[in-house]
Design an enzyme around this catalytic site. Structure first.
Site, PDB file in Angstrom:
ATOM      1  N   HIS A 156       4.927   5.603  11.606  1.00  0.00           N
ATOM      2  CA  HIS A 156       4.420   5.531  10.229  1.00  0.00           C
ATOM      3  C   HIS A 156       3.447   6.708  10.072  1.00  0.00           C
ATOM      4  O   HIS A 156       2.232   6.535  10.031  1.00  0.00           O
ATOM      5  CB  HIS A 156       3.710   4.187  10.042  1.00  0.00           C
ATOM      6  N   ARG A 168       0.796  -1.220   0.000  1.00  0.00           N
ATOM      7  CA  ARG A 168       0.000   0.000   0.000  1.00  0.00           C
ATOM      8  C   ARG A 168       0.831   1.274   0.000  1.00  0.00           C
ATOM      9  O   ARG A 168       0.583   2.181  -0.797  1.00  0.00           O
ATOM     10  CB  ARG A 168      -0.899   0.075   1.259  1.00  0.00           C
ATOM     11  N   THR A 169       1.786   1.379   0.900  1.00  0.00           N
ATOM     12  CA  THR A 169       2.465   2.664   1.079  1.00  0.00           C
ATOM     13  C   THR A 169       3.265   3.011  -0.175  1.00  0.00           C
ATOM     14  O   THR A 169       3.173   4.127  -0.691  1.00  0.00           O
ATOM     15  CB  THR A 169       3.376   2.628   2.325  1.00  0.00           C
ATOM     16  N   ARG A 181      11.236   3.808   3.452  1.00  0.00           N
ATOM     17  CA  ARG A 181      10.895   2.825   4.501  1.00  0.00           C
ATOM     18  C   ARG A 181      12.156   2.013   4.783  1.00  0.00           C
ATOM     19  O   ARG A 181      12.806   1.517   3.855  1.00  0.00           O
ATOM     20  CB  ARG A 181       9.764   1.909   4.036  1.00  0.00           C
TER      21      ARG A 181
END
Ligand code: ASP
Ligand code: CP
Length: 308
Positions: free
Chosen positions: A135, A57-58, A107
């Protein structure tokens, strides 16, 4: 805060006005995120998308956000495909990537790593998850989702369930919710409780916090139930992980019996803690929540690049 050229490293850096500004811009860009309009707002800008830990997703929502606003993307996926694997530091990597890009989403597996990276960067750096720490873009997406689904965040009782020790999303979300008038219920085994430091912060801000191991009771008293995955990759041994895996499992029957009106969120991926039969409930908001990540990341990219 001043958004232009700012690093986005922690949800602690935002006051309530900042969150409201991000939500407002995300709302404006939503038709683009939802593929109803096209836009060239970020034409000529390039996002470096550096994901040294797994993500669906990110990474994809950052990249979709950039591309749908007319920008470009260059990405690194996985440690093995980067010179960090050869021993290059995050600081040096940041110096280099700053020549090639206008903004970075990163990330990495260690707490504090994105801050270390930002020290070498001359372009804005956005934390897309640093180990078990934070996050922040997920927390903004979560608050955006609550506001959208329930018209308000103030006055809500929000239960966070599962691995509150290692779950970076709940760390960022709890901190960000201290900007609102909310009640928080933390549901976890004592070994996976919310870190003291975050509880102190909430206490200082006057947020009502309750801790329990009882999921059913928490569902009954909550407006929002935020489920989390037991963070397998943060445990030093598999046996300990297995002891906690499956400790809380949400089923349709359980939700209907305890509180059919509760809004159900989860940062995803789910690994057994929400049974697929829950997906049919109106309150199952977790897929819509993942969709909202595009508008929120569009807002952040546009703000730090000075285009909104
Ligand atoms: N996707 C979220 C994160 O990266 C939650 C999770 O993986 O459990 O933190
Ligand atoms: N919510 C979240 O961060 O998902 P990914 O790990 O798939 O990016």
């Amino acid at each position: 805060m001043e958004f232009l050229n700012a690093h986005i490293l922690s949800s602690q850096q935002f006051d309530r006005k900042d969150v409201e500004k991000i939500i407002k811009v995300a709302r404006e860009l939503e038709p683009v995120a939802q593929k109803k309009l096209t836009s060239d707002l970020l034409r000529g800008k390039l996002l470096a998308s550096l994901f040294y830990e797994p993500s669906t997703r990110t990474r994809l929502s950052f990249e979709a956000a950039m591309l749908r606003l007319g920008g470009k993307v260059a990405s690194v996926v996985g440690m093995e495909n980067s010179s960090i694997k050869k021993g290059e530091t995050l600081y040096d990597t940041a110096r280099i990537v700053s020549f090639y890009s206008d903004v970075v989403a990163i990330r990495y597996s260690e707490s504090g790593s994105t801050e270390a990276f930002s020290e070498g960067a001359t372009v804005p750096v956005i934390n897309a998850g640093d180990g078990a720490n934070e996050h922040p873009t997920q927390a903004l997406t979560d608050i955006f989702t609550i506001a959208k689904e329930r018209k308000t965040v103030d006055g809500m009782t929000i239960a966070m369930v599962g691995d509150l020790k290692y779950g970076r999303t709940v760390h960022s979300l709890a901190r960000l919710l201290s900007r609102y008038s909310v009640k928080l219920i933390f549901v976890s085994p004592p070994q996976l409780a919310m870190p003291q430091e975050i509880k102190h912060h909430l206490q200082e801000k006057g947020v009502f916090v309750e801790e329990t191991e009882n999921l059913e009771d928490a569902i009954r008293r909550s407006d929002v139930l935020y489920m989390t995955r037991i963070q397998r990759e943060r445990f030093s041994d598999e046996a300990t992980y297995k002891r906690f895996h499956g400790v809380y499992v949400l089923t349709k029957g359980l939700v209907e019996r305890c509180n059919p009106h509760v809004l159900l969120l989860h940062p995803l991926p789910r690994c057994g803690e929400i049974h697929p039969d829950v997906d049919a409930l109106d309150g199952a908001g977790y897929f819509r929540q993942a969709g909202n990540g595009v508008s929120v990341r569009m807002a952040l990219l546009s703000l730090v690049l000075g285009k909104m």
